[in-house]
Motif scaffolding. Structure first.
Motif, short mmCIF file in Angstrom:
data_model
loop_
_atom_site.label_atom_id
_atom_site.label_comp_id
_atom_site.label_asym_id
_atom_site.label_seq_id
_atom_site.Cartn_x
_atom_site.Cartn_y
_atom_site.Cartn_z
N VAL A 237 -6.23 6.25 -2.49
CA VAL A 237 -5.92 5.44 -1.32
C VAL A 237 -4.56 4.77 -1.53
O VAL A 237 -4.29 4.23 -2.59
N LEU A 238 -3.73 4.87 -0.53
CA LEU A 238 -2.44 4.19 -0.64
C LEU A 238 -2.43 3.06 0.38
O LEU A 238 -2.54 3.30 1.58
N VAL A 239 -2.38 1.83 -0.12
CA VAL A 239 -2.40 0.70 0.80
C VAL A 239 -1.11 -0.09 0.63
O VAL A 239 -0.66 -0.30 -0.48
N SER A 240 -0.54 -0.49 1.74
CA SER A 240 0.67 -1.32 1.67
C SER A 240 0.31 -2.74 2.07
O SER A 240 -0.50 -2.96 2.96
N PHE A 241 0.96 -3.67 1.38
CA PHE A 241 0.65 -5.08 1.63
C PHE A 241 1.91 -5.87 1.96
O PHE A 241 3.01 -5.55 1.50
#
Ligand code: FES
Ligand SMILES: [Fe+2]
Length: 440
Positions: A237-241
């Motif tokens: 999973v690639l999540v950006s914050f």
């Protein structure tokens, strides 16, 4: 709340390393990764450290540990109050290891000197030949006194105020930071609302490295992706914050919001120096979950971590027991520690050997809290010099075997926990079934 948001450089690549390569050596710090501000975190490594859960201190038990390699002992006195003394007998410098404790009186194993919980020697006649020291007897007697640090119990932890200057009279110790900074209630949590499980593990690696690891959310996805039971935390999973950082005199806090849903919080990490990190989500009074991580600098390349998970759900004791929640949770803790351990050890080694130079380390924009931490750490180390006079002949450190608890490479505790899970599962499910089959 008195805080402010920091404005960061636009650069994605800070290209800096702030960790000293070797204790005591000077390393250039690239200036201004974070703008200086009035509310800068208080500088210094001395203060209150949570040493162990208070359940570790039983009646008449001497509990050995160290802080910045200074050998220390904890115990309960005759009134159940916690005492912290230097593990060095003021007569001739023997360790109290092998000595005894009885109703607050500690006896040295070398010549039998007995010390009251106040620290004075109770049986000077036992260790002196008065005809030899007649002239100076009174002066001599005064010097035979235990050296102590302030210690207390709070939220089920034993805390010690460490400043490298133990005293014969505790009233001479001035506290630079109050214990309330670390209290859960002062941080907005009411701990009565939660149940918790915890583990204590000692690592053979640098203390500040573990703090860095716990401030680093990027590695969670990769290193612990298969272990953390959260579908959002996964290797694939690639999540950006978006990240917001608040700094006050007492703490630095980093809050991560989902980039595609900016009002939704992923996690917040609050570092309260010198050793405590709180991890939770949202408003503390509403948070269903709180992780308290305490980091204790036992010595050069020796560090302790106490992890406690507080949860609001599963307050139902029966359900908790049936699910073996604590035991299974502990299993996850051990797995996570294991996953980090080799990385921490090799990082520590590479730094101490000087193999990592400034050009070879690239902190990214996402690592800004880590960058802030190292900057603070360097200043704090320069101010307090906790590692000064540390003898590098660590192979002479006879205390390791006495103080180190459950180093991750020794699987003893993990194995005990696994056996516990099998045993309890059998008792809870299989035994009643067998009994039922036998009856019919
Ligand atoms: S060294 Fe402790 S009594 Fe002599
Ligand atoms: Fe980790």
């Amino acid at each position: 709340m008195e805080n402010r948001q920091i404005n960061f450089f636009k650069s994605k690549d800070f290209n800096t390393v702030l960790k000293p390569f070797k204790k005591g050596t000077v390393v250039k710090i690239d200036s201004l990764d974070i703008r200086e501000n009035q509310n800068e975190l208080k500088i210094g490594l001395f203060g209150w450290y949570a040493i162990c859960p208070s359940t570790e201190l039983n009646k008449n038990k001497l509990y050995y540990f160290s802080l910045y390699d200074e050998p220390l002992v904890l115990y309960r006195d005759e009134n159940e109050n916690i005492r912290c003394i230097k593990n060095i007998c003021p007569h001739r410098g023997a360790s109290f290891f092998g000595g005894t404790l009885s109703d607050g009186v500690i006896t040295c194993p070398y010549h039998g000197a007995k010390f009251s919980s106040g620290g004075s020697c109770q049986n000077l006649d036992r260790i002196t030949c008065s005809h030899i020291v007649d002239n100076n007897y009174d002066n001599y007697a005064k010097r035979i006194h235990l050296y102590q640090y302030k210690a207390l119990e709070k939220n089920g932890y034993v805390f010690v105020y460490f400043s490298k200057k133990s005293e014969t009279d505790l009233n001479n110790i001035r506290e630079d930071s109050p214990i309330s900074n670390y209290e859960l209630s002062d941080n907005g949590f009411s701990h009565e609302d939660y149940v918790f499980e915890e583990v204590l593990v000692d690592f053979k690696c640098d203390w500040s490295r573990i703090i860095e690891n716990h401030l680093d959310i990027l590695h969670l996805f990769w290193v612990h992706g298969d272990t953390i039971p959260d579908k959002d935390v996964n290797k694939n999973v690639l999540v950006s914050f978006n990240q917001k950082i608040n700094v006050t005199h007492k703490y630095i806090e980093s809050i991560y919001y989902y980039k595609n849903d900016p009002t939704k919080e992923f996690i917040r990490i609050k570092y309260i120096p010198p050793g405590r990190i709180l991890i939770y989500k949202g408003d503390p009074s509403l948070s269903r979950y709180l992780q308290v991580l305490d980091h204790i600098p036992l010595g050069d390349n020796k560090a302790r971590v106490i992890v406690r998970h507080y949860r609001k759900f599963l307050k139902n004791k029966l359900l908790n027991n049936l699910m073996l929640f604590k035991e299974n949770q502990r299993k996850i803790f051990y797995k996570i520690f294991d996953e980090d351990y080799m990385i921490l050890k090799t990082q520590t080694f590479n730094h101490n050997m000087g193999f990592i130079s400034k050009d070879e380390i690239k902190l990214l924009g996402e690592d800004r809290i880590i960058n802030y931490f190292w900057k603070w750490y360097k200043k704090s180390e320069d101010k307090d010099e906790p590692w000064k006079n540390i003898n590098n002949t660590q192979n002479l450190n006879v205390y390791d075997k006495v103080i180190l608890k459950y180093p991750p490479e020794i699987k003893k505790l993990e194995i005990i926990n696994n056996i516990d899970i099998v045993r309890k599962t059998f008792l809870r499910f299989a035994a009643p079934l067998i009994f039922f089959l036998l009856v019919i």
